[in-house]
Design a protein around this motif. Structure first.
Motif, PDB file in Angstrom:
ATOM      1  N   ASN A  27      35.413  35.502  33.748  1.00 20.04           N
ATOM      2  CA  ASN A  27      35.815  35.979  32.435  1.00 20.04           C
ATOM      3  C   ASN A  27      34.754  36.901  31.837  1.00 20.04           C
ATOM      4  O   ASN A  27      33.563  36.768  32.124  1.00 20.04           O
ATOM      5  CB  ASN A  27      36.051  34.796  31.499  1.00 20.04           C
ATOM      6  N   ASP A  28      35.189  37.833  31.032  1.00 22.37           N
ATOM      7  CA  ASP A  28      34.299  38.662  30.230  1.00 22.37           C
ATOM      8  C   ASP A  28      35.010  38.952  28.905  1.00 22.37           C
ATOM      9  O   ASP A  28      36.164  38.580  28.734  1.00 22.37           O
ATOM     10  CB  ASP A  28      33.921  39.961  30.963  1.00 22.37           C
ATOM     11  N   ASP A  29      34.316  39.582  27.992  1.00 21.20           N
ATOM     12  CA  ASP A  29      34.884  39.815  26.661  1.00 21.20           C
ATOM     13  C   ASP A  29      35.650  41.126  26.529  1.00 21.20           C
ATOM     14  O   ASP A  29      36.136  41.439  25.434  1.00 21.20           O
ATOM     15  CB  ASP A  29      33.769  39.783  25.607  1.00 21.20           C
ATOM     16  N   TYR A  30      35.771  41.900  27.598  1.00 24.39           N
ATOM     17  CA  TYR A  30      36.364  43.228  27.491  1.00 24.39           C
ATOM     18  C   TYR A  30      37.602  43.455  28.347  1.00 24.39           C
ATOM     19  O   TYR A  30      38.488  44.210  27.962  1.00 24.39           O
ATOM     20  CB  TYR A  30      35.313  44.295  27.831  1.00 24.39           C
ATOM     21  N   THR A  31      37.658  42.859  29.500  1.00 25.14           N
ATOM     22  CA  THR A  31      38.795  43.082  30.397  1.00 25.14           C
ATOM     23  C   THR A  31      40.043  42.442  29.796  1.00 25.14           C
ATOM     24  O   THR A  31      40.027  41.284  29.405  1.00 25.14           O
ATOM     25  CB  THR A  31      38.509  42.480  31.785  1.00 25.14           C
ATOM     26  N   PRO A  48      54.228  37.168  39.427  1.00 27.07           N
ATOM     27  CA  PRO A  48      53.845  37.201  38.014  1.00 27.07           C
ATOM     28  C   PRO A  48      53.532  35.832  37.408  1.00 27.07           C
ATOM     29  O   PRO A  48      52.605  35.715  36.600  1.00 27.07           O
ATOM     30  CB  PRO A  48      55.054  37.850  37.338  1.00 27.07           C
ATOM     31  N   THR A  49      54.240  34.800  37.821  1.00 30.27           N
ATOM     32  CA  THR A  49      53.986  33.460  37.276  1.00 30.27           C
ATOM     33  C   THR A  49      52.615  32.950  37.707  1.00 30.27           C
ATOM     34  O   THR A  49      51.831  32.472  36.873  1.00 30.27           O
ATOM     35  CB  THR A  49      55.087  32.479  37.731  1.00 30.27           C
ATOM     36  N   ASP A  50      52.313  33.050  38.999  1.00 30.18           N
ATOM     37  CA  ASP A  50      51.009  32.607  39.496  1.00 30.18           C
ATOM     38  C   ASP A  50      49.879  33.459  38.918  1.00 30.18           C
ATOM     39  O   ASP A  50      48.814  32.941  38.572  1.00 30.18           O
ATOM     40  CB  ASP A  50      50.961  32.651  41.019  1.00 30.18           C
ATOM     41  N   ALA A  51      50.117  34.760  38.815  1.00 28.76           N
ATOM     42  CA  ALA A  51      49.106  35.663  38.263  1.00 28.76           C
ATOM     43  C   ALA A  51      48.794  35.293  36.813  1.00 28.76           C
ATOM     44  O   ALA A  51      47.628  35.284  36.406  1.00 28.76           O
ATOM     45  CB  ALA A  51      49.579  37.109  38.361  1.00 28.76           C
ATOM     46  N   THR A  52      49.815  34.967  36.056  1.00 28.99           N
ATOM     47  CA  THR A  52      49.614  34.580  34.656  1.00 28.99           C
ATOM     48  C   THR A  52      48.815  33.284  34.567  1.00 28.99           C
ATOM     49  O   THR A  52      47.900  33.171  33.739  1.00 28.99           O
ATOM     50  CB  THR A  52      50.971  34.435  33.933  1.00 28.99           C
ATOM     51  N   GLN A  53      49.110  32.319  35.428  1.00 34.31           N
ATOM     52  CA  GLN A  53      48.381  31.046  35.399  1.00 34.31           C
ATOM     53  C   GLN A  53      46.911  31.244  35.758  1.00 34.31           C
ATOM     54  O   GLN A  53      46.026  30.684  35.114  1.00 34.31           O
ATOM     55  CB  GLN A  53      49.026  30.029  36.348  1.00 34.31           C
ATOM     56  N   ILE A  54      46.637  32.057  36.762  1.00 28.88           N
ATOM     57  CA  ILE A  54      45.247  32.320  37.143  1.00 28.88           C
ATOM     58  C   ILE A  54      44.533  33.060  36.018  1.00 28.88           C
ATOM     59  O   ILE A  54      43.388  32.747  35.687  1.00 28.88           O
ATOM     60  CB  ILE A  54      45.176  33.106  38.469  1.00 28.88           C
ATOM     61  N   MET A  55      45.204  34.032  35.412  1.00 29.59           N
ATOM     62  CA  MET A  55      44.616  34.766  34.291  1.00 29.59           C
ATOM     63  C   MET A  55      44.267  33.816  33.148  1.00 29.59           C
ATOM     64  O   MET A  55      43.211  33.934  32.525  1.00 29.59           O
ATOM     65  CB  MET A  55      45.581  35.853  33.809  1.00 29.59           C
ATOM     66  N   ASP A  57      43.522  30.642  33.431  1.00 32.66           N
ATOM     67  CA  ASP A  57      42.341  29.898  33.866  1.00 32.66           C
ATOM     68  C   ASP A  57      41.077  30.715  33.619  1.00 32.66           C
ATOM     69  O   ASP A  57      40.071  30.190  33.124  1.00 32.66           O
ATOM     70  CB  ASP A  57      42.429  29.538  35.349  1.00 32.66           C
ATOM     71  N   VAL A  58      41.126  31.995  33.973  1.00 33.58           N
ATOM     72  CA  VAL A  58      39.978  32.877  33.747  1.00 33.58           C
ATOM     73  C   VAL A  58      39.649  32.920  32.257  1.00 33.58           C
ATOM     74  O   VAL A  58      38.490  32.764  31.859  1.00 33.58           O
ATOM     75  CB  VAL A  58      40.252  34.301  34.288  1.00 33.58           C
ATOM     76  N   HIS A  59      40.657  33.090  31.437  1.00 37.31           N
ATOM     77  CA  HIS A  59      40.465  33.224  29.993  1.00 37.31           C
ATOM     78  C   HIS A  59      39.983  31.918  29.353  1.00 37.31           C
ATOM     79  O   HIS A  59      39.073  31.932  28.523  1.00 37.31           O
ATOM     80  CB  HIS A  59      41.779  33.685  29.349  1.00 37.31           C
ATOM     81  N   GLU A  60      40.578  30.801  29.733  1.00 35.75           N
ATOM     82  CA  GLU A  60      40.285  29.528  29.070  1.00 35.75           C
ATOM     83  C   GLU A  60      39.118  28.761  29.702  1.00 35.75           C
ATOM     84  O   GLU A  60      38.384  28.070  28.999  1.00 35.75           O
ATOM     85  CB  GLU A  60      41.534  28.643  29.081  1.00 35.75           C
ATOM     86  N   LYS A  61      38.950  28.859  31.008  1.00 36.91           N
ATOM     87  CA  LYS A  61      37.921  28.078  31.699  1.00 36.91           C
ATOM     88  C   LYS A  61      36.705  28.909  32.106  1.00 36.91           C
ATOM     89  O   LYS A  61      35.731  28.379  32.619  1.00 36.91           O
ATOM     90  CB  LYS A  61      38.508  27.418  32.950  1.00 36.91           C
TER      91      LYS A  61
END
Length: 99
Positions: A27-31, A48-55, A57-61
């Motif tokens: 995660n970063d504050d700009y992407t 798209p469903t799996d991509a959203t879940q991974i995204m 995870d990146v954002h929240e964890k």
């Protein structure tokens, strides 16, 4: 884990499965979330469903595991992500670690 093949002349060849590496997005504050999803679909062939879940995870964890690949494939995928991020001026970082 390995597999042995024995030939008629008693020659034994042992095949070992290659070591696997987890590819992880950080995660970063700009992407943007949209760009992360775009990368996951384009580079890692996620739906798209799996991509959203991974995204998410990146954002929240703080990181999201994209998948496990052999060393060469993991390096190639990381390079593809870096190239996409540079072209779009995002600081997205992808790393790998042994699985």
């Amino acid at each position: 884990m390995s597999e042995k093949v024995v030939y008629k002349d008693d020659t034994i060849i042992e095949f070992k499965k290659p070591k696997m590496y987890k590819v992880i997005l950080l995660n970063d504050d700009y992407t943007t979330m949209e760009f992360v999803i775009e990368v996951l679909i384009a580079v890692f062939h996620k739906n798209p469903t799996d991509a959203t879940q991974i995204m998410l995870d990146v954002h929240e964890k703080g990181k999201g595991i994209v998948g496990a690949y052999t060393y060469d494939i993991a390096c190639t995928k990381i390079a593809q992500v870096e190239e996409m991020a540079i072209k779009r001026d995002f600081p997205l970082v992808t790393v790998m670690e042994p699985d």
